[in-house]
Design a protein around this motif. Sequence first.
Motif, PDB file in Angstrom:
ATOM      1  N   ILE A 145     -78.883   4.003  37.718  1.00  0.00           N
ATOM      2  CA  ILE A 145     -79.679   5.154  38.337  1.00  0.00           C
ATOM      3  C   ILE A 145     -79.907   4.600  39.721  1.00  0.00           C
ATOM      4  CG2 ILE A 145     -81.262   6.821  38.364  1.00  0.00           C
ATOM      5  CD1 ILE A 145     -78.933   7.498  36.502  1.00  0.00           C
ATOM      6  N   PRO A 146     -80.533   3.326  39.896  1.00  0.00           N
ATOM      7  CA  PRO A 146     -80.956   3.028  41.235  1.00  0.00           C
ATOM      8  C   PRO A 146     -79.549   2.640  42.131  1.00  0.00           C
ATOM      9  CG  PRO A 146     -82.124   1.978  39.617  1.00  0.00           C
ATOM     10  CD  PRO A 146     -81.263   2.711  38.757  1.00  0.00           C
ATOM     11  N   VAL A 147     -78.520   2.216  41.425  1.00  0.00           N
ATOM     12  CA  VAL A 147     -77.239   1.918  42.080  1.00  0.00           C
ATOM     13  C   VAL A 147     -76.797   3.451  42.811  1.00  0.00           C
ATOM     14  CG1 VAL A 147     -74.971   1.258  42.073  1.00  0.00           C
ATOM     15  CG2 VAL A 147     -76.767  -0.055  41.188  1.00  0.00           C
ATOM     16  N   CYS A 148     -76.661   4.408  41.911  1.00  0.00           N
ATOM     17  CA  CYS A 148     -76.301   5.592  42.327  1.00  0.00           C
ATOM     18  C   CYS A 148     -77.335   6.114  43.623  1.00  0.00           C
ATOM     19  CB  CYS A 148     -76.289   6.638  41.218  1.00  0.00           C
ATOM     20  SG  CYS A 148     -75.306   6.258  39.890  1.00  0.00           S
ATOM     21  N   GLY A 149     -78.630   6.019  43.381  1.00  0.00           N
ATOM     22  CA  GLY A 149     -79.367   6.270  44.586  1.00  0.00           C
ATOM     23  C   GLY A 149     -79.124   5.550  46.019  1.00  0.00           C
ATOM     24  N   VAL A 150     -78.772   4.199  45.732  1.00  0.00           N
ATOM     25  CA  VAL A 150     -78.357   3.427  46.934  1.00  0.00           C
ATOM     26  C   VAL A 150     -77.217   3.885  47.374  1.00  0.00           C
ATOM     27  CG1 VAL A 150     -77.885   1.033  47.403  1.00  0.00           C
ATOM     28  CG2 VAL A 150     -79.993   1.412  46.199  1.00  0.00           C
ATOM     29  N   LEU A 151     -76.237   4.133  46.505  1.00  0.00           N
ATOM     30  CA  LEU A 151     -74.958   4.776  47.090  1.00  0.00           C
ATOM     31  C   LEU A 151     -75.115   5.830  47.859  1.00  0.00           C
ATOM     32  CD1 LEU A 151     -72.463   4.027  44.028  1.00  0.00           C
ATOM     33  CD2 LEU A 151     -71.927   3.656  46.556  1.00  0.00           C
TER      34      LEU A 151
ATOM     35  N   LEU B  94     -72.182   7.120  37.351  1.00  0.00           N
ATOM     36  CA  LEU B  94     -71.261   5.942  38.272  1.00  0.00           C
ATOM     37  C   LEU B  94     -70.072   6.749  38.696  1.00  0.00           C
ATOM     38  CD1 LEU B  94     -71.822   2.939  36.331  1.00  0.00           C
ATOM     39  CD2 LEU B  94     -72.676   3.261  38.514  1.00  0.00           C
ATOM     40  N   ALA B  95     -69.307   7.396  37.753  1.00  0.00           N
ATOM     41  CA  ALA B  95     -68.236   8.060  38.032  1.00  0.00           C
ATOM     42  C   ALA B  95     -68.370   9.023  39.252  1.00  0.00           C
ATOM     43  CB  ALA B  95     -67.283   8.653  36.756  1.00  0.00           C
ATOM     44  N   ILE B  96     -69.435   9.944  39.169  1.00  0.00           N
ATOM     45  CA  ILE B  96     -69.542  10.946  40.233  1.00  0.00           C
ATOM     46  C   ILE B  96     -69.876  10.319  41.535  1.00  0.00           C
ATOM     47  CG2 ILE B  96     -71.463  12.687  41.003  1.00  0.00           C
ATOM     48  CD1 ILE B  96     -71.203  13.566  38.038  1.00  0.00           C
TER      49      ILE B  96
ATOM     50  N   PRO C 243     -72.942  -7.104  47.268  1.00  0.00           N
ATOM     51  CA  PRO C 243     -73.591  -7.198  46.119  1.00  0.00           C
ATOM     52  C   PRO C 243     -75.023  -7.868  46.002  1.00  0.00           C
ATOM     53  CG  PRO C 243     -71.611  -8.860  46.265  1.00  0.00           C
ATOM     54  CD  PRO C 243     -71.953  -7.855  47.288  1.00  0.00           C
ATOM     55  N   VAL C 244     -75.004  -8.947  47.103  1.00  0.00           N
ATOM     56  CA  VAL C 244     -76.360  -9.628  46.753  1.00  0.00           C
ATOM     57  C   VAL C 244     -77.445  -8.604  47.263  1.00  0.00           C
ATOM     58  CG1 VAL C 244     -77.560 -11.320  48.192  1.00  0.00           C
ATOM     59  CG2 VAL C 244     -75.212 -11.945  47.361  1.00  0.00           C
ATOM     60  N   ALA C 245     -77.223  -7.793  48.440  1.00  0.00           N
ATOM     61  CA  ALA C 245     -78.067  -6.869  48.993  1.00  0.00           C
ATOM     62  C   ALA C 245     -78.285  -5.734  47.917  1.00  0.00           C
ATOM     63  CB  ALA C 245     -77.647  -6.111  50.148  1.00  0.00           C
ATOM     64  N   LEU C 246     -77.364  -5.394  47.056  1.00  0.00           N
ATOM     65  CA  LEU C 246     -77.642  -4.415  46.210  1.00  0.00           C
ATOM     66  C   LEU C 246     -78.564  -5.025  45.098  1.00  0.00           C
ATOM     67  CD1 LEU C 246     -77.045  -1.769  44.842  1.00  0.00           C
ATOM     68  CD2 LEU C 246     -74.958  -2.671  43.867  1.00  0.00           C
ATOM     69  N   ALA C 247     -78.357  -6.192  44.731  1.00  0.00           N
ATOM     70  CA  ALA C 247     -79.164  -6.891  43.668  1.00  0.00           C
ATOM     71  C   ALA C 247     -80.539  -7.153  44.094  1.00  0.00           C
ATOM     72  CB  ALA C 247     -78.593  -7.985  43.282  1.00  0.00           C
ATOM     73  N   ARG C 248     -80.662  -7.306  45.559  1.00  0.00           N
ATOM     74  CA  ARG C 248     -82.037  -7.510  45.752  1.00  0.00           C
ATOM     75  C   ARG C 248     -83.037  -6.124  45.806  1.00  0.00           C
ATOM     76  NH1 ARG C 248     -82.072 -10.183  51.059  1.00  0.00           N
ATOM     77  NH2 ARG C 248     -84.328 -10.232  50.978  1.00  0.00           N
ATOM     78  N   ALA C 249     -82.215  -5.258  45.887  1.00  0.00           N
ATOM     79  CA  ALA C 249     -82.825  -3.657  46.002  1.00  0.00           C
ATOM     80  C   ALA C 249     -83.176  -3.347  44.531  1.00  0.00           C
ATOM     81  CB  ALA C 249     -81.888  -2.813  46.830  1.00  0.00           C
ATOM     82  N   VAL C 250     -82.193  -3.681  43.499  1.00  0.00           N
ATOM     83  CA  VAL C 250     -82.137  -3.052  42.173  1.00  0.00           C
ATOM     84  C   VAL C 250     -82.863  -3.836  41.178  1.00  0.00           C
ATOM     85  CG1 VAL C 250     -80.824  -2.309  40.453  1.00  0.00           C
ATOM     86  CG2 VAL C 250     -80.090  -1.658  42.600  1.00  0.00           C
ATOM     87  N   LEU C 251     -82.656  -5.177  41.418  1.00  0.00           N
ATOM     88  CA  LEU C 251     -83.301  -6.056  40.413  1.00  0.00           C
ATOM     89  C   LEU C 251     -84.771  -6.243  39.954  1.00  0.00           C
ATOM     90  CD1 LEU C 251     -80.474  -8.890  40.128  1.00  0.00           C
ATOM     91  CD2 LEU C 251     -80.768  -6.761  38.652  1.00  0.00           C
TER      92      LEU C 251
END
Length: 111
Positions: free
Chosen positions: A85-91, A14-16, A31-39
């Motif tokens: 890890i998916p959040v890092c990938g989406v970032l 996350l820090a990187i 955040p809603v789009a992120l949640a829909r992608a990751v959850l």
Amino acid sequence: MDHYQYLLVLAGCLAITLPLEFLGARVYRRPVALARAVLPVALVFLVWDAIAIAAEVWWYNPAYVTGLRLPFAIPLEELLFFLVIPVCGVLTYGCVQAMLGRLRELRKVRR
């Protein structure tokens, strides 16, 4: 300290990738789009993990996890893995898209 290694690696991920948000990824601002992608994906893999743990296909070395367990014996770190890890990938993907967009704009201006 070994019990926190998994968590420390996730925190490092996350820090990187956090600076990518400021380079144009704009992931945390949606955040809603992120949640829909990751959850949904996290849910599928958590079920997969629960089945594998119950069948004793795999396990987690207690030396490297905190010992906090969710239902179905899933370590807390594993849940966090499927979120971080998916959040890092989406970032990363968002940042690459933003930078490519800027590059396209620069090319248009130069023509």
